[in-house]
Design a protein around this motif. Structure first.
Motif, PDB file in Angstrom:
ATOM      1  N   LEU A   1       0.829  -1.203   0.000  1.00  0.00           N
ATOM      2  CA  LEU A   1       0.000   0.000   0.000  1.00  0.00           C
ATOM      3  C   LEU A   1       0.863   1.252   0.000  1.00  0.00           C
ATOM      4  CD1 LEU A   1      -2.536   1.738   0.526  1.00  0.00           C
ATOM      5  CD2 LEU A   1      -2.413   1.025   2.925  1.00  0.00           C
ATOM      6  N   LEU A   2       0.556   2.172  -0.906  1.00  0.00           N
ATOM      7  CA  LEU A   2       1.207   3.476  -0.952  1.00  0.00           C
ATOM      8  C   LEU A   2       0.360   4.438  -0.124  1.00  0.00           C
ATOM      9  CD1 LEU A   2       1.932   3.490  -4.801  1.00  0.00           C
ATOM     10  CD2 LEU A   2       3.502   2.820  -2.960  1.00  0.00           C
ATOM     11  N   ALA A   3       0.840   4.761   1.087  1.00  0.00           N
ATOM     12  CA  ALA A   3       0.019   5.521   2.037  1.00  0.00           C
ATOM     13  C   ALA A   3       0.819   6.634   2.698  1.00  0.00           C
ATOM     14  CB  ALA A   3      -0.555   4.581   3.101  1.00  0.00           C
ATOM     15  N   GLY A   4       1.604   7.365   1.901  1.00  0.00           N
ATOM     16  CA  GLY A   4       2.434   8.417   2.465  1.00  0.00           C
ATOM     17  C   GLY A   4       1.750   9.768   2.585  1.00  0.00           C
ATOM     18  N   GLY A   5       0.557   9.905   1.980  1.00  0.00           N
ATOM     19  CA  GLY A   5      -0.086  11.213   1.934  1.00  0.00           C
ATOM     20  C   GLY A   5      -1.082  11.439   3.055  1.00  0.00           C
ATOM     21  N   GLN A   6      -1.186  12.696   3.481  1.00  0.00           N
ATOM     22  CA  GLN A   6      -2.187  13.091   4.463  1.00  0.00           C
ATOM     23  C   GLN A   6      -3.507  13.402   3.761  1.00  0.00           C
ATOM     24  OE1 GLN A   6       0.592  16.219   5.907  1.00  0.00           O
ATOM     25  NE2 GLN A   6      -0.095  15.596   7.937  1.00  0.00           N
ATOM     26  N   GLY A   7      -4.550  13.574   4.562  1.00  0.00           N
ATOM     27  CA  GLY A   7      -5.859  13.895   3.994  1.00  0.00           C
ATOM     28  C   GLY A   7      -6.104  15.385   3.888  1.00  0.00           C
TER      29      GLY A   7
ATOM     30  N   ARG B   1       9.877 -14.615   3.300  1.00  0.00           N
ATOM     31  CA  ARG B   1       8.516 -15.149   3.378  1.00  0.00           C
ATOM     32  C   ARG B   1       8.142 -15.983   2.156  1.00  0.00           C
ATOM     33  NH1 ARG B   1       5.225 -11.894   7.080  1.00  0.00           N
ATOM     34  NH2 ARG B   1       6.462 -10.152   7.900  1.00  0.00           N
ATOM     35  N   GLY B   2       8.968 -15.962   1.126  1.00  0.00           N
ATOM     36  CA  GLY B   2       8.644 -16.702  -0.090  1.00  0.00           C
ATOM     37  C   GLY B   2       7.799 -15.932  -1.080  1.00  0.00           C
ATOM     38  N   VAL B   3       7.657 -14.612  -0.886  1.00  0.00           N
ATOM     39  CA  VAL B   3       6.843 -13.790  -1.792  1.00  0.00           C
ATOM     40  C   VAL B   3       7.555 -13.622  -3.135  1.00  0.00           C
ATOM     41  CG1 VAL B   3       5.954 -11.454  -2.192  1.00  0.00           C
ATOM     42  CG2 VAL B   3       5.677 -12.552   0.048  1.00  0.00           C
ATOM     43  N   GLU B   4       6.833 -13.860  -4.211  1.00  0.00           N
ATOM     44  CA  GLU B   4       7.380 -13.678  -5.559  1.00  0.00           C
ATOM     45  C   GLU B   4       6.631 -12.623  -6.361  1.00  0.00           C
ATOM     46  OE1 GLU B   4       7.895 -17.256  -7.753  1.00  0.00           O
ATOM     47  OE2 GLU B   4       8.807 -18.356  -6.085  1.00  0.00           O
ATOM     48  N   PHE B   5       5.371 -12.333  -5.966  1.00  0.00           N
ATOM     49  CA  PHE B   5       4.550 -11.400  -6.729  1.00  0.00           C
ATOM     50  C   PHE B   5       3.959 -10.357  -5.781  1.00  0.00           C
ATOM     51  CE2 PHE B   5       4.048 -15.717  -8.554  1.00  0.00           C
ATOM     52  CZ  PHE B   5       4.848 -15.531  -9.670  1.00  0.00           C
ATOM     53  N   VAL B   6       3.991  -9.093  -6.220  1.00  0.00           N
ATOM     54  CA  VAL B   6       3.584  -7.987  -5.358  1.00  0.00           C
ATOM     55  C   VAL B   6       2.530  -7.143  -6.062  1.00  0.00           C
ATOM     56  CG1 VAL B   6       4.368  -6.051  -3.961  1.00  0.00           C
ATOM     57  CG2 VAL B   6       5.940  -7.947  -4.431  1.00  0.00           C
ATOM     58  N   HIS B   7       1.406  -6.959  -5.389  1.00  0.00           N
ATOM     59  CA  HIS B   7       0.349  -6.083  -5.890  1.00  0.00           C
ATOM     60  C   HIS B   7       0.477  -4.742  -5.182  1.00  0.00           C
ATOM     61  CE1 HIS B   7      -4.211  -5.031  -6.111  1.00  0.00           C
ATOM     62  NE2 HIS B   7      -3.508  -4.394  -7.024  1.00  0.00           N
ATOM     63  N   VAL B   8       0.786  -3.676  -5.919  1.00  0.00           N
ATOM     64  CA  VAL B   8       1.002  -2.340  -5.376  1.00  0.00           C
ATOM     65  C   VAL B   8      -0.203  -1.463  -5.724  1.00  0.00           C
ATOM     66  CG1 VAL B   8       2.457  -0.278  -5.466  1.00  0.00           C
ATOM     67  CG2 VAL B   8       3.503  -2.553  -5.553  1.00  0.00           C
ATOM     68  N   TYR B   9      -0.717  -0.747  -4.732  1.00  0.00           N
ATOM     69  CA  TYR B   9      -1.909   0.064  -4.981  1.00  0.00           C
ATOM     70  C   TYR B   9      -1.874   1.316  -4.115  1.00  0.00           C
ATOM     71  CZ  TYR B   9      -3.747  -1.549  -0.520  1.00  0.00           C
ATOM     72  OH  TYR B   9      -3.920  -1.785   0.823  1.00  0.00           O
ATOM     73  N   CYS B  10      -2.759   2.248  -4.436  1.00  0.00           N
ATOM     74  CA  CYS B  10      -2.826   3.530  -3.741  1.00  0.00           C
ATOM     75  C   CYS B  10      -3.975   3.524  -2.734  1.00  0.00           C
ATOM     76  CB  CYS B  10      -3.025   4.650  -4.757  1.00  0.00           C
ATOM     77  SG  CYS B  10      -2.794   6.290  -4.083  1.00  0.00           S
ATOM     78  N   VAL B  11      -3.774   4.188  -1.616  1.00  0.00           N
ATOM     79  CA  VAL B  11      -4.698   4.100  -0.489  1.00  0.00           C
ATOM     80  C   VAL B  11      -6.084   4.641  -0.797  1.00  0.00           C
ATOM     81  CG1 VAL B  11      -4.078   6.344   0.502  1.00  0.00           C
ATOM     82  CG2 VAL B  11      -4.860   4.503   2.011  1.00  0.00           C
ATOM     83  N   ASP B  12      -6.219   5.553  -1.767  1.00  0.00           N
ATOM     84  CA  ASP B  12      -7.463   6.324  -1.846  1.00  0.00           C
ATOM     85  C   ASP B  12      -8.551   5.718  -2.721  1.00  0.00           C
ATOM     86  OD1 ASP B  12      -6.493   6.802  -4.399  1.00  0.00           O
ATOM     87  OD2 ASP B  12      -6.116   8.932  -4.071  1.00  0.00           O
ATOM     88  N   ASN B  13      -8.357   4.525  -3.276  1.00  0.00           N
ATOM     89  CA  ASN B  13      -9.373   3.902  -4.128  1.00  0.00           C
ATOM     90  C   ASN B  13     -10.246   2.988  -3.283  1.00  0.00           C
ATOM     91  OD1 ASN B  13     -10.901   2.675  -6.089  1.00  0.00           O
ATOM     92  ND2 ASN B  13      -9.196   1.547  -7.017  1.00  0.00           N
ATOM     93  N   ILE B  14     -11.486   3.402  -3.035  1.00  0.00           N
ATOM     94  CA  ILE B  14     -12.361   2.652  -2.144  1.00  0.00           C
ATOM     95  C   ILE B  14     -12.764   1.297  -2.724  1.00  0.00           C
ATOM     96  CG2 ILE B  14     -14.564   3.578  -2.993  1.00  0.00           C
ATOM     97  CD1 ILE B  14     -15.409   3.801   0.006  1.00  0.00           C
ATOM     98  N   LEU B  15     -12.656   1.123  -4.040  1.00  0.00           N
ATOM     99  CA  LEU B  15     -13.063  -0.126  -4.686  1.00  0.00           C
ATOM    100  C   LEU B  15     -11.901  -1.081  -4.966  1.00  0.00           C
ATOM    101  CD1 LEU B  15     -15.670   1.177  -7.339  1.00  0.00           C
ATOM    102  CD2 LEU B  15     -16.093   0.374  -5.007  1.00  0.00           C
ATOM    103  N   VAL B  16     -10.701  -0.754  -4.511  1.00  0.00           N
ATOM    104  CA  VAL B  16      -9.532  -1.555  -4.866  1.00  0.00           C
ATOM    105  C   VAL B  16      -9.685  -2.993  -4.373  1.00  0.00           C
ATOM    106  CG1 VAL B  16      -8.231  -0.902  -2.786  1.00  0.00           C
ATOM    107  CG2 VAL B  16      -7.022  -1.621  -4.862  1.00  0.00           C
TER     108      VAL B  16
END
Length: 504
Positions: free
Chosen positions: A110-116, A245-260
């Motif tokens: 999750l990309l969550a560096g921004g304030q509201g 942890r054995g992770v090979e695939f990463v889903h990156v998304y932005c915090v502000d999409n309520i339908l993600v």
């Protein structure tokens, strides 16, 4: 810690001595804090940053005049689509995605560096409530989707599995986010599988190349953009943690999409079966001038071209099927292999060019008075997460329906778009559609049947309020057992306790 004299000498060398203007009048604590902050800024790096920011702002990049001739849509074989694929193909993608999740090979980031700030609040955007009947925040909705997709994959393959949640914060959001997660008991996720880390901060710069004093004892700093992800991964050894942890695939998304849809099995499965090292979810542009970046090719290389860089004539071009030729709108929703991220952090990150963002930045004037400027006065330098697309060996795009997967929260009400109201409406309308497809019926106060599919409006309030917990359904599946053949009067919530009426 370095002395004031040492810090002053370093700042004099790079023309930033003004940052110590009020040092002599500060109490010992604030003075020590300021000196510590300034000591952490390497002088030559500070000089280069300030000069680059001022120059980039004074001479903004101009789209090359021949861009239209170099621009091409992505090749059809590199693009998947939910709406233009048959049920069997979607089933294969989903099955592969669930298999990878069951093998503990998938993480979300999750990309969550921004304030509201634009929402009128001072806390992180993920803590915002848009006014759902359940009063759930964005963070809670996302955490519950992780729990549900873990459950779906585990049940399908008869295992217990984990989707680790990596959360990139900033100096502004790290503390509040960590405290909020603790207060909420990590939304019933294992705290060991929720990893918070912090992106870098960069000084804000005036138009004449001076770092800004936000307070007498504090330099104004700003996060280095969502493209700061790649430095942050290296700074905090996140990729090593993923490897452990054995992770090979990463889903990156932005915090502000309520339908993600976090760790979306269909998206993950499509990318894996395509052998992709990098991918992007896209939505079809609503109209040629819609202000979203376009995922396309320039000189055969995948990238996001900003809407402001494409001429109106090019943006209006249409393909043989009548749809926009450059229609793949970027929604900050990406797939990466861990090996690709390792290569980016090791090799390509220094090649990413910062972008200029001109903002209104509070500052202290020559007399030490706090000034809140009426117009933009400061330059923030940011990198974009999608600027690594051009380094991918096998880039793909995956088109999804806007009404199913994209409703960003950026502006306060009563703005026209991307507000708490539009986000709430998007989610509740989606849940209303799910309920109708599962066989539910809704009636008004007088018992009259309410509007049903396919006559739902594309915007505005849904005919009835029906909120469905992500813990019950990830994307509309499994609702028949609760809703088939039943009639409800709005508003209702469907959660782990079943259907609960909220009205009188």
């Amino acid at each position: 810690m370095a002395s004031e004299q040492d810090v002053r000498a370093r700042l004099q060398l790079v023309g930033q001595e003004h940052l110590l203007r009020f040092c002599a009048e500060l109490e010992p604590g604030p003075r020590a804090s300021l000196l510590a902050q300034l000591e952490s800024l390497e002088p030559e790096a500070l000089r280069e940053h300030c000069q680059r920011a001022a120059s980039a702002c004074a001479h903004p990049p101009v789209p090359p005049p021949d861009l239209a001739t170099r621009l091409r849509p992505l090749p059809p074989e590199r693009v998947g689509s939910v709406s233009r694929s048959d049920a069997e193909r979607r089933r294969l993608w989903e099955e592969e995605g669930l298999r990878q999740i069951a093998l503990n090979k998938v993480a979300v980031l999750l990309l969550a560096g921004g304030q509201g700030t634009r929402l009128g609040v001072t806390y992180p955007k993920g803590m915002y409530e848009v006014g759902l009947p359940s009063q759930k925040t964005l963070y809670q909705l996302q955490a519950e989707r992780i729990r549900r997709v873990e459950q779906l994959a585990g049940e399908r393959h008869g295992v217990r599995c984990t989707v680790p949640w990596y959360v990139m914060t900033s100096e502004f959001t790290l503390g509040p986010t960590g405290e909020f997660f603790k207060q909420q008991d990590f939304f019933c996720l294992d705290p060991d599988n929720v990893v918070l880390f912090e992106q870098r901060m960069l000084p804000v710069v005036t138009f004449d190349g001076k770092a800004v004093l936000e307070q007498k004892d504090k330099v104004a700093m700003a996060p280095d953009g969502n493209g700061g992800l790649y430095c942050a991964l290296a700074d905090h050894r996140i990729l090593e943690d993923m490897e452990r942890r054995g992770v090979e695939f990463v889903h990156v998304y932005c915090v502000d999409n309520i339908l993600v849809r976090l760790a979306d099995p269909i998206f993950i499965g499509f990318c894996v079966l395509q052998g992709a090292d990098c991918g992007a979810k896209v939505v079809e542009k609503a109209y040629p001038e819609e202000p979203v970046g376009v995922v396309c090719q320039v000189d055969g290389v995948p990238q996001v071209v900003e809407y402001s860089e494409i001429s109106a004539e090019t943006a209006s071009l249409r393909g043989p099927d009548g749809s926009l030729l450059y229609k793949a709108g970027n929604i900050c929703n990406h797939f990466f292999t861990r090996s690709f991220l390792e290569e980016v952090t090791r090799k390509f990150e220094p090649l990413l060019k910062p972008h200029v963002a001109v903002k209104k930045v509070p500052y202290v004037d020559e007399e030490g008075n706090l000034v809140k400027p009426p117009k933009p006065n400061g330059i923030k330098m940011e990198k974009f997460v999608f600027d690594v697309f051009r380094f991918a060996e096998n880039f793909v795009a995956f088109e999804v329906l806007r009404e199913d997967e994209f409703s960003p929260l950026k502006n306060a009400d009563p703005a026209d778009r991307d507000t708490p109201t539009t986000a709430r409406r998007a989610l509740l309308t989606q849940h209303y559609r799910w309920a109708l497809r599962a066989g539910a019926r809704f009636v008004g106060a007088q018992g009259a049947r309410l509007l049903e599919l396919p006559g739902l409006p594309s915007n505005g309030e849904p005919p009835a309020i029906c909120e469905i917990s992500p813990l019950v359904s990830y994307c509309g599946e499994g609702l028949e057992v609760y809703l088939q053949g039943r009639e409800f009067q709005s508003p209702v919530i469907l959660d782990e306790k079943g259907v609960r009426a909220l009205g009188p």
